[in-house]
Design a protein around this motif. Structure first.
Motif, PDB file in Angstrom:
ATOM      1  N   LEU A   8       1.214  12.879 -21.267  1.00  0.00           N
ATOM      2  CA  LEU A   8       0.524  13.572 -20.183  1.00  0.00           C
ATOM      3  C   LEU A   8       1.490  14.066 -19.109  1.00  0.00           C
ATOM      4  O   LEU A   8       1.308  15.129 -18.541  1.00  0.00           O
ATOM      5  N   ARG A   9       2.512  13.264 -18.828  1.00  0.00           N
ATOM      6  CA  ARG A   9       3.480  13.628 -17.798  1.00  0.00           C
ATOM      7  C   ARG A   9       4.673  12.684 -17.913  1.00  0.00           C
ATOM      8  O   ARG A   9       4.518  11.522 -18.196  1.00  0.00           O
ATOM      9  N   ARG A  10       5.851  13.201 -17.667  1.00  0.00           N
ATOM     10  CA  ARG A  10       7.056  12.381 -17.650  1.00  0.00           C
ATOM     11  C   ARG A  10       7.646  12.424 -16.248  1.00  0.00           C
ATOM     12  O   ARG A  10       7.786  13.501 -15.665  1.00  0.00           O
ATOM     13  N   MET A  11       7.967  11.255 -15.714  1.00  0.00           N
ATOM     14  CA  MET A  11       8.540  11.143 -14.377  1.00  0.00           C
ATOM     15  C   MET A  11       9.584  10.036 -14.382  1.00  0.00           C
ATOM     16  O   MET A  11       9.481   9.091 -15.155  1.00  0.00           O
ATOM     17  N   SER A  12      10.522  10.159 -13.488  1.00  0.00           N
ATOM     18  CA  SER A  12      11.479   9.069 -13.304  1.00  0.00           C
ATOM     19  C   SER A  12      10.822   7.986 -12.453  1.00  0.00           C
ATOM     20  O   SER A  12       9.790   8.216 -11.804  1.00  0.00           O
ATOM     21  N   VAL A  13      11.405   6.810 -12.451  1.00  0.00           N
ATOM     22  CA  VAL A  13      10.893   5.715 -11.628  1.00  0.00           C
ATOM     23  C   VAL A  13      10.911   6.119 -10.155  1.00  0.00           C
ATOM     24  O   VAL A  13       9.953   5.857  -9.421  1.00  0.00           O
ATOM     25  N   MET A  14      11.962   6.796  -9.725  1.00  0.00           N
ATOM     26  CA  MET A  14      12.038   7.221  -8.326  1.00  0.00           C
ATOM     27  C   MET A  14      10.934   8.219  -7.987  1.00  0.00           C
ATOM     28  O   MET A  14      10.359   8.166  -6.898  1.00  0.00           O
ATOM     29  N   GLU A  15      10.593   9.105  -8.915  1.00  0.00           N
ATOM     30  CA  GLU A  15       9.490  10.045  -8.679  1.00  0.00           C
ATOM     31  C   GLU A  15       8.160   9.308  -8.529  1.00  0.00           C
ATOM     32  O   GLU A  15       7.345   9.651  -7.670  1.00  0.00           O
ATOM     33  N   VAL A  16       7.959   8.298  -9.352  1.00  0.00           N
ATOM     34  CA  VAL A  16       6.720   7.522  -9.267  1.00  0.00           C
ATOM     35  C   VAL A  16       6.683   6.737  -7.956  1.00  0.00           C
ATOM     36  O   VAL A  16       5.644   6.670  -7.296  1.00  0.00           O
ATOM     37  N   LEU A  17       7.815   6.147  -7.561  1.00  0.00           N
ATOM     38  CA  LEU A  17       7.856   5.431  -6.284  1.00  0.00           C
ATOM     39  C   LEU A  17       7.507   6.365  -5.130  1.00  0.00           C
ATOM     40  O   LEU A  17       6.789   5.973  -4.205  1.00  0.00           O
ATOM     41  N   GLU A  18       7.977   7.601  -5.179  1.00  0.00           N
ATOM     42  CA  GLU A  18       7.640   8.572  -4.140  1.00  0.00           C
ATOM     43  C   GLU A  18       6.148   8.914  -4.165  1.00  0.00           C
ATOM     44  O   GLU A  18       5.521   9.066  -3.118  1.00  0.00           O
ATOM     45  N   LEU A  19       5.575   9.014  -5.356  1.00  0.00           N
ATOM     46  CA  LEU A  19       4.141   9.295  -5.466  1.00  0.00           C
ATOM     47  C   LEU A  19       3.295   8.166  -4.883  1.00  0.00           C
ATOM     48  O   LEU A  19       2.199   8.410  -4.365  1.00  0.00           O
ATOM     49  N   LEU A  20       3.779   6.940  -4.971  1.00  0.00           N
ATOM     50  CA  LEU A  20       3.039   5.808  -4.411  1.00  0.00           C
ATOM     51  C   LEU A  20       2.716   6.027  -2.937  1.00  0.00           C
ATOM     52  O   LEU A  20       1.692   5.559  -2.443  1.00  0.00           O
ATOM     53  N   ASP A  21       3.587   6.735  -2.237  1.00  0.00           N
ATOM     54  CA  ASP A  21       3.390   6.954  -0.810  1.00  0.00           C
ATOM     55  C   ASP A  21       2.258   7.927  -0.499  1.00  0.00           C
ATOM     56  O   ASP A  21       1.851   8.050   0.650  1.00  0.00           O
ATOM     57  N   GLN A  22       1.716   8.586  -1.521  1.00  0.00           N
ATOM     58  CA  GLN A  22       0.629   9.544  -1.318  1.00  0.00           C
ATOM     59  C   GLN A  22      -0.751   8.899  -1.414  1.00  0.00           C
ATOM     60  O   GLN A  22      -1.758   9.574  -1.238  1.00  0.00           O
ATOM     61  N   LEU A  23      -0.819   7.615  -1.717  1.00  0.00           N
ATOM     62  CA  LEU A  23      -2.125   7.001  -1.891  1.00  0.00           C
ATOM     63  C   LEU A  23      -2.331   5.843  -0.929  1.00  0.00           C
ATOM     64  O   LEU A  23      -1.386   5.254  -0.427  1.00  0.00           O
ATOM     65  N   VAL A  24      -3.602   5.570  -0.683  1.00  0.00           N
ATOM     66  CA  VAL A  24      -3.989   4.397   0.099  1.00  0.00           C
ATOM     67  C   VAL A  24      -4.585   3.411  -0.886  1.00  0.00           C
ATOM     68  O   VAL A  24      -5.561   3.725  -1.579  1.00  0.00           O
ATOM     69  N   ASP A  25      -3.984   2.257  -0.956  1.00  0.00           N
ATOM     70  CA  ASP A  25      -4.438   1.225  -1.884  1.00  0.00           C
ATOM     71  C   ASP A  25      -5.731   0.613  -1.337  1.00  0.00           C
ATOM     72  O   ASP A  25      -5.746   0.047  -0.252  1.00  0.00           O
ATOM     73  N   GLU A  26      -6.826   0.739  -2.088  1.00  0.00           N
ATOM     74  CA  GLU A  26      -8.111   0.195  -1.645  1.00  0.00           C
ATOM     75  C   GLU A  26      -8.064  -1.303  -1.418  1.00  0.00           C
ATOM     76  O   GLU A  26      -8.830  -1.841  -0.627  1.00  0.00           O
ATOM     77  N   SER A  27      -7.161  -1.992  -2.101  1.00  0.00           N
ATOM     78  CA  SER A  27      -7.074  -3.447  -1.930  1.00  0.00           C
ATOM     79  C   SER A  27      -6.325  -3.825  -0.652  1.00  0.00           C
ATOM     80  O   SER A  27      -6.355  -4.967  -0.238  1.00  0.00           O
ATOM     81  N   ASP A  28      -5.669  -2.860  -0.012  1.00  0.00           N
ATOM     82  CA  ASP A  28      -4.909  -3.134   1.204  1.00  0.00           C
ATOM     83  C   ASP A  28      -4.850  -1.880   2.077  1.00  0.00           C
ATOM     84  O   ASP A  28      -3.786  -1.337   2.345  1.00  0.00           O
ATOM     85  N   PRO A  29      -6.016  -1.390   2.557  1.00  0.00           N
ATOM     86  CA  PRO A  29      -6.059  -0.094   3.243  1.00  0.00           C
ATOM     87  C   PRO A  29      -5.462  -0.094   4.647  1.00  0.00           C
ATOM     88  O   PRO A  29      -5.212   0.970   5.199  1.00  0.00           O
ATOM     89  N   ASP A  30      -5.224  -1.255   5.245  1.00  0.00           N
ATOM     90  CA  ASP A  30      -4.747  -1.315   6.622  1.00  0.00           C
ATOM     91  C   ASP A  30      -3.231  -1.370   6.748  1.00  0.00           C
ATOM     92  O   ASP A  30      -2.712  -1.486   7.846  1.00  0.00           O
ATOM     93  N   VAL A  31      -2.534  -1.288   5.641  1.00  0.00           N
ATOM     94  CA  VAL A  31      -1.075  -1.318   5.674  1.00  0.00           C
ATOM     95  C   VAL A  31      -0.586  -0.005   6.260  1.00  0.00           C
ATOM     96  O   VAL A  31      -1.017   1.068   5.860  1.00  0.00           O
ATOM     97  N   ASP A  32       0.325  -0.106   7.232  1.00  0.00           N
ATOM     98  CA  ASP A  32       0.786   1.108   7.906  1.00  0.00           C
ATOM     99  C   ASP A  32       2.205   1.510   7.522  1.00  0.00           C
ATOM    100  O   ASP A  32       2.885   2.184   8.259  1.00  0.00           O
ATOM    101  N   PHE A  33       2.656   1.077   6.349  1.00  0.00           N
ATOM    102  CA  PHE A  33       3.953   1.517   5.852  1.00  0.00           C
ATOM    103  C   PHE A  33       3.780   2.010   4.423  1.00  0.00           C
ATOM    104  O   PHE A  33       2.808   1.671   3.757  1.00  0.00           O
ATOM    105  N   PRO A  34       4.707   2.828   3.945  1.00  0.00           N
ATOM    106  CA  PRO A  34       4.564   3.431   2.606  1.00  0.00           C
ATOM    107  C   PRO A  34       4.482   2.388   1.491  1.00  0.00           C
ATOM    108  O   PRO A  34       5.100   1.323   1.569  1.00  0.00           O
ATOM    109  N   ASN A  35       3.720   2.703   0.467  1.00  0.00           N
ATOM    110  CA  ASN A  35       3.597   1.802  -0.686  1.00  0.00           C
ATOM    111  C   ASN A  35       4.934   1.582  -1.381  1.00  0.00           C
ATOM    112  O   ASN A  35       5.170   0.520  -1.941  1.00  0.00           O
TER     113      ASN A  35
END
Length: 76
Positions: A8-35
């Motif tokens: 479906l898609r190929r990404m490096s680990v660093m690309e995926v880590l950067e994508l993590l910062d685009q989402l709010v984790d429903e299990s921890d929505p009050d965290v105010d720093f990047p995932n």
């Protein structure tokens, strides 16, 4: 079967880590720093506690990467 081929898609680990910062984790929505910070923080904590287990440091870094699937339509 749907994800095992990685077709479906190929990404490096660093690309995926950067994508993590685009989402709010429903299990921890009050965290105010990047995932991605959580991933590095976890890996570093494991490195300090277990300096001889480099495989464990890597697991700490990678443990939440699957969360990016929410950005591609999967539920959290």
């Amino acid at each position: 079967a749907q994800y095992g081929t990685c077709s479906l898609r190929r990404m490096s680990v660093m690309e995926v880590l950067e994508l993590l910062d685009q989402l709010v984790d429903e299990s921890d929505p009050d965290v105010d720093f990047p995932n991605s910070f959580h991933a590095f923080q976890t890996a570093e904590g494991i490195r300090r506690a277990h300096p001889d287990k480099d495989w464990f440091h890597l697991v700490g870094l990678l443990h939440d990467l699957g969360k990016v699937l929410v950005l591609f339509g999967e539920p959290q």
